[in-house]
Design a protein around this motif. Structure first.
Motif, mmCIF file in Angstrom:
data_model
loop_
_atom_site.group_PDB
_atom_site.id
_atom_site.type_symbol
_atom_site.label_atom_id
_atom_site.label_comp_id
_atom_site.label_asym_id
_atom_site.label_seq_id
_atom_site.Cartn_x
_atom_site.Cartn_y
_atom_site.Cartn_z
ATOM 1 N N ASN A 1 37.229 36.018 37.758
ATOM 2 C CA ASN A 1 38.520 35.338 37.626
ATOM 3 C C ASN A 1 38.613 34.157 38.593
ATOM 4 O O ASN A 1 39.083 33.078 38.248
ATOM 5 N N TYR A 2 38.142 34.378 39.832
ATOM 6 C CA TYR A 2 38.155 33.293 40.825
ATOM 7 C C TYR A 2 37.106 32.232 40.473
ATOM 8 O O TYR A 2 37.364 31.026 40.553
ATOM 9 N N ALA A 3 35.926 32.707 40.089
ATOM 10 C CA ALA A 3 34.838 31.773 39.764
ATOM 11 C C ALA A 3 35.198 30.869 38.590
ATOM 12 O O ALA A 3 34.714 29.733 38.496
ATOM 13 N N SER A 4 36.088 31.371 37.695
ATOM 14 C CA SER A 4 36.418 30.621 36.471
ATOM 15 C C SER A 4 37.049 29.266 36.758
ATOM 16 O O SER A 4 36.972 28.361 35.932
ATOM 17 N N GLY B 1 42.686 44.137 30.905
ATOM 18 C CA GLY B 1 41.498 43.369 30.537
ATOM 19 C C GLY B 1 41.801 41.905 30.340
ATOM 20 O O GLY B 1 40.975 41.038 30.657
ATOM 21 N N GLY B 2 42.989 41.621 29.815
ATOM 22 C CA GLY B 2 43.366 40.223 29.632
ATOM 23 C C GLY B 2 43.796 39.572 30.927
ATOM 24 O O GLY B 2 43.283 38.516 31.316
ATOM 25 N N LEU B 3 44.712 40.226 31.638
ATOM 26 C CA LEU B 3 45.311 39.595 32.822
ATOM 27 C C LEU B 3 44.347 39.486 33.997
ATOM 28 O O LEU B 3 44.410 38.519 34.765
ATOM 29 N N SER B 4 43.450 40.460 34.168
ATOM 30 C CA SER B 4 42.532 40.408 35.312
ATOM 31 C C SER B 4 41.536 39.258 35.192
ATOM 32 O O SER B 4 40.970 38.813 36.194
ATOM 33 N N ASN B 5 41.325 38.766 33.972
ATOM 34 C CA ASN B 5 40.389 37.665 33.772
ATOM 35 C C ASN B 5 41.058 36.337 33.438
ATOM 36 O O ASN B 5 40.435 35.282 33.560
ATOM 37 N N PHE B 6 42.330 36.390 33.014
ATOM 38 C CA PHE B 6 42.990 35.169 32.550
ATOM 39 C C PHE B 6 44.263 34.813 33.316
ATOM 40 O O PHE B 6 44.891 33.801 33.010
ATOM 41 N N SER B 7 44.644 35.620 34.296
ATOM 42 C CA SER B 7 45.914 35.367 34.992
ATOM 43 C C SER B 7 45.918 34.006 35.690
ATOM 44 O O SER B 7 46.929 33.284 35.663
ATOM 45 N N ASN B 8 44.794 33.639 36.309
ATOM 46 C CA ASN B 8 44.747 32.337 36.984
ATOM 47 C C ASN B 8 44.817 31.188 35.986
ATOM 48 O O ASN B 8 45.436 30.149 36.259
ATOM 49 N N LEU B 9 44.193 31.376 34.837
ATOM 50 C CA LEU B 9 44.260 30.335 33.806
ATOM 51 C C LEU B 9 45.692 30.192 33.276
ATOM 52 O O LEU B 9 46.147 29.078 32.971
ATOM 53 N N ILE B 10 46.419 31.317 33.180
ATOM 54 C CA ILE B 10 47.811 31.275 32.726
ATOM 55 C C ILE B 10 48.678 30.530 33.728
ATOM 56 O O ILE B 10 49.484 29.665 33.376
ATOM 57 N N VAL B 11 48.518 30.862 35.019
ATOM 58 C CA VAL B 11 49.318 30.195 36.059
ATOM 59 C C VAL B 11 48.999 28.702 36.100
ATOM 60 O O VAL B 11 49.898 27.860 36.220
ATOM 61 N N ARG B 12 47.722 28.347 35.973
ATOM 62 C CA ARG B 12 47.353 26.929 35.996
ATOM 63 C C ARG B 12 47.967 26.174 34.809
ATOM 64 O O ARG B 12 48.283 24.978 34.910
ATOM 65 N N SER B 13 48.197 26.902 33.686
ATOM 66 C CA SER B 13 48.776 26.256 32.508
ATOM 67 C C SER B 13 50.236 25.830 32.720
ATOM 68 O O SER B 13 50.769 25.037 31.939
ATOM 69 N N PHE B 14 50.860 26.344 33.777
ATOM 70 C CA PHE B 14 52.242 25.941 34.059
ATOM 71 C C PHE B 14 52.319 24.525 34.635
ATOM 72 O O PHE B 14 53.405 23.963 34.773
ATOM 73 N N ILE C 1 54.960 40.984 35.762
ATOM 74 C CA ILE C 1 54.100 41.600 34.747
ATOM 75 C C ILE C 1 52.996 42.449 35.378
ATOM 76 O O ILE C 1 52.486 43.385 34.763
ATOM 77 N N GLY C 2 52.645 42.169 36.628
ATOM 78 C CA GLY C 2 51.588 42.933 37.289
ATOM 79 C C GLY C 2 52.007 44.307 37.772
ATOM 80 O O GLY C 2 51.174 45.094 38.215
ATOM 81 N N ALA C 3 53.303 44.641 37.660
ATOM 82 C CA ALA C 3 53.787 45.937 38.152
ATOM 83 C C ALA C 3 53.184 47.111 37.394
ATOM 84 O O ALA C 3 53.084 48.221 37.928
ATOM 85 N N TYR C 4 52.779 46.895 36.148
ATOM 86 C CA TYR C 4 52.239 47.971 35.314
ATOM 87 C C TYR C 4 50.995 48.595 35.940
ATOM 88 O O TYR C 4 50.645 49.759 35.659
ATOM 89 N N GLY C 5 50.288 47.843 36.781
ATOM 90 C CA GLY C 5 49.007 48.297 37.321
ATOM 91 C C GLY C 5 49.091 49.627 38.037
ATOM 92 O O GLY C 5 48.147 50.419 38.008
ATOM 93 N N THR D 1 39.990 41.565 26.783
ATOM 94 C CA THR D 1 39.375 40.239 26.959
ATOM 95 C C THR D 1 39.478 39.401 25.694
ATOM 96 O O THR D 1 39.304 38.177 25.731
ATOM 97 N N GLU D 2 39.758 40.058 24.565
ATOM 98 C CA GLU D 2 39.832 39.346 23.290
ATOM 99 C C GLU D 2 41.266 39.088 22.811
ATOM 100 O O GLU D 2 41.467 38.552 21.729
ATOM 101 N N ILE D 3 42.269 39.511 23.594
ATOM 102 C CA ILE D 3 43.645 39.203 23.169
ATOM 103 C C ILE D 3 44.080 37.822 23.682
ATOM 104 O O ILE D 3 45.090 37.292 23.238
ATOM 105 N N PHE D 4 43.299 37.264 24.626
ATOM 106 C CA PHE D 4 43.543 35.902 25.101
ATOM 107 C C PHE D 4 42.406 35.014 24.574
ATOM 108 O O PHE D 4 41.391 34.823 25.252
ATOM 109 N N LEU D 5 42.573 34.537 23.366
ATOM 110 C CA LEU D 5 41.519 33.775 22.704
ATOM 111 C C LEU D 5 41.620 32.284 23.029
ATOM 112 O O LEU D 5 42.722 31.765 23.259
ATOM 113 N N PRO D 6 40.475 31.579 23.056
ATOM 114 C CA PRO D 6 40.491 30.139 23.347
ATOM 115 C C PRO D 6 41.424 29.350 22.425
ATOM 116 O O PRO D 6 42.065 28.390 22.866
#
Length: 540
Positions: A107-110, A327-340, A412-416, A455-460
């Motif tokens: 996630n960080y490397a992305s 699976g989605g948020l642990s790999n795409f959360s930074n990309l979501i925040v950057r999209s703001f 949204i991260g409270a579910y963890g 990992t597949e619910i957040f598609l390109p």
């Protein structure tokens, strides 16, 4: 003249004289006063404990007998628990800190120059969970046949080496293979940590201790964010920032693995940091929980029971409901925040408060779970903020409201923390070493399967808003609320049935409460499953 009464003592316990001031004493035992015949299978769904051999019973019987012969003061037990707390939870926390940090390193490397992008990034994200899925059952049964803490330590050292090798690979194939191997090595962590906590702690202590290591999921988000932020300023032409991340985290994992090999005990029987007397006390503390400690024999009957228990499948479902969002948020959360509209460096820092909220929710749910003797209610408490957060991300899409959108990602991260409580549920509600191992394996296998799907619910094609993925998260967590309520109702119903069975047994055999307690003690370390053992009490 009345004949002298017998006393029961284990060989090890008899080494210490029963002098004034000692922490335990002999308990008189009269064979005529206490019936020793086993509870029949026909009556109680139990098994005979009279003919049990050493392969069938728990290894705790190396130190203590079938009945409690040593009594320890409350003060002695409090000091013992403090001694356990100073070693076991911190080491478990270090392991989980390392595992979650290593798992989310992608996630960080992305956003730090990783050469893998687009659908290849999704596949590399998935590779970790494919390895996890592939090796979950083998690793759980390997750990049962070996010394669990040593097996865990070896795996940590191996995955540290694998993580450092990420700095060498640059192709899709290399990253996919390394992430697959990383998942294989890390698949043993949660099952082993749950087993270790259940060996050393009573049911009303387990959820909080599990939360003490699971809280690392949130804290690693803070730690990793700041470390990645610092490394992102590197302008070394010879090594890319994402490679520095992998080298640093891999080295940290190797240090933690060596620490586990040296200090983490395999069970109370093998806890060399405890005295002989303290080991006996540690076992007697958990005797009434009826969960046992350890058994090296893999029992086919217990595996079958795990697969035919409706509660197992409800745990599988509730794990799936949270693992897909994870699976989605642990790999795409930074990309979501950057999209703001934030830069990569701003994203790394702004993501860290979400980790603090997740950590606080985990600690609260662990405390509440033990305090109220509940497992499902804390899960539901954790789900509500996440459902609200997902709804906010959907409703405020394209609004340009950076602040509310960022706050929604924190909620949204409270579910963890719900998965932490599922771990505690397994520790408290499953008995029989093979059954417990099987249920833990099924839980973690479902965890990996859910993360693969995630990992597949957040598609390109849905970037940068990823609205379908956010809607999926909201629906899945809402469904989980209903599953949690059903599971709670089933456990309470099973407890009522067991109370009725015990009362019938007392009447038919004319037992007193003391007789029932003696029988409860005799069943504790027989490696019976929660269904076989009438004295096992489920935690709702």
């Amino acid at each position: 003249m009345e004949a002298p009464r017998k006393t029961l003592r284990t060989p090890e316990a008899s080494m210490v004289d029963n002098e004034p001031g000692k922490k335990f004493e002999e308990i008189p035992f009269d064979e005529k006063e206490f019936p020793t015949s086993p509870i029949s299978v026909e009556q109680l769904g139990s098994v005979s404990i009279e003919d049990s051999d050493s392969a069938n019973v728990d290894e705790a019987l190396q130190l203590v007998g079938k009945e409690q012969t040593a009594q320890f003061s409350d003060e002695f037990n409090r000091k013992l628990r403090r001694k356990l707390d100073l070693l076991i939870p911190p080491l478990c926390a270090a392991v989980y800190f390392t595992q979650f940090l290593d798992k989310t390193s992608l996630n960080y490397a992305s956003i730090m120059g990783l050469p893998i992008t687009g659908q290849n990034y999704n596949l590399v994200s998935m590779a970790f969970y494919l390895g996890f899925l592939f090796f979950e059952f083998p690793t759980v049964y390997l750990s049962q046949k070996t010394r669990v803490a040593k097996y865990l330590g070896v795996n940590i050292v191996l995955w540290g080496i694998i993580l450092m090798l990420h700095a060498v690979g640059t192709s899709f194939g290399a990253f996919f293979a390394l992430r697959f191997l990383l998942g294989m090595c890390e698949s043993c962590v949660a099952p082993i940590l749950i087993l270790i906590i259940s060996m050393f702690y009573k049911k009303n202590e387990q959820a909080s201790r599990i939360s003490w290591f699971y809280v690392m999921n949130g804290l690693t988000q803070v730690f990793g964010g700041f470390v990645a932020y610092g490394i992102s300023f590197s302008d070394n032409p010879h090594i890319a920032p994402f490679k520095i991340i992998y080298l640093f985290l891999g080295g940290l994992a190797i240090i933690v693995g060596i620490s586990v090999l040296i200090w983490l005990p395999d069970s109370p029987v093998r806890a060399h940091f405890l005295t002989q007397e303290e080991r006996i006390a540690a076992l007697e503390r958990v005797r009434n929980d009826q969960g046992g400690v350890a058994n090296k024999t893999i029992k086919r009957k217990q595996i079958i029971e795990a697969f035919t228990d409706i509660r197992t499948w409800l745990i599988v479902l509730t794990t799936l409901m949270t693992s897909i969002p994870n699976g989605g948020l642990s790999n795409f959360s930074n990309l979501i925040v950057r999209s703001f509209g934030y830069t990569s460096k701003q994203t790394l820092i702004l993501s860290t408060p979400g980790g603090v909220i997740a950590a606080l929710m985990t600690l609260f749910c662990g405390w509440y779970s033990d305090r109220k003797n509940e497992r499902m209610v804390p899960i539901m408490i954790a789900l509500v903020p996440s459902i609200v957060g997902a709804a906010m991300l959907i409703g405020l899409n394209n609004s340009g409201e950076k602040g509310p959108l960022l706050f929604a990602t924190y909620l949204i991260g409270a579910y963890g923390s719900s998965l932490s409580t599922v771990y505690a549920y397994n520790a408290s509600n499953t008995s029989g070493h093979t059954k417990k191992s099987t249920v833990n394996a099924m839980t973690l296998l479902t965890f990996s399967l859910g993360n693969i799907i995630g990992t597949e619910i957040f598609l390109p094609k849905d970037a940068p808003a990823y609205i379908p993925g956010k809607i999926a998260i909201m629906i899945l967590l809402t469904v989980q609320l209903g599953i949690s309520l059903l599971l709670r109702w089933i456990n309470l119903r099973l407890n009522k049935k067991k109370v009725v069975q015990i009362e019938e047994l007392k009447r038919s055999r004319r037992w007193t409460e003391n007789d029932v307690q003696k029988e409860r003690e005799r069943h504790a370390f027989m490696d019976l499953t929660d269904k076989e053992n009438i004295y096992f009490v489920y935690t709702a």
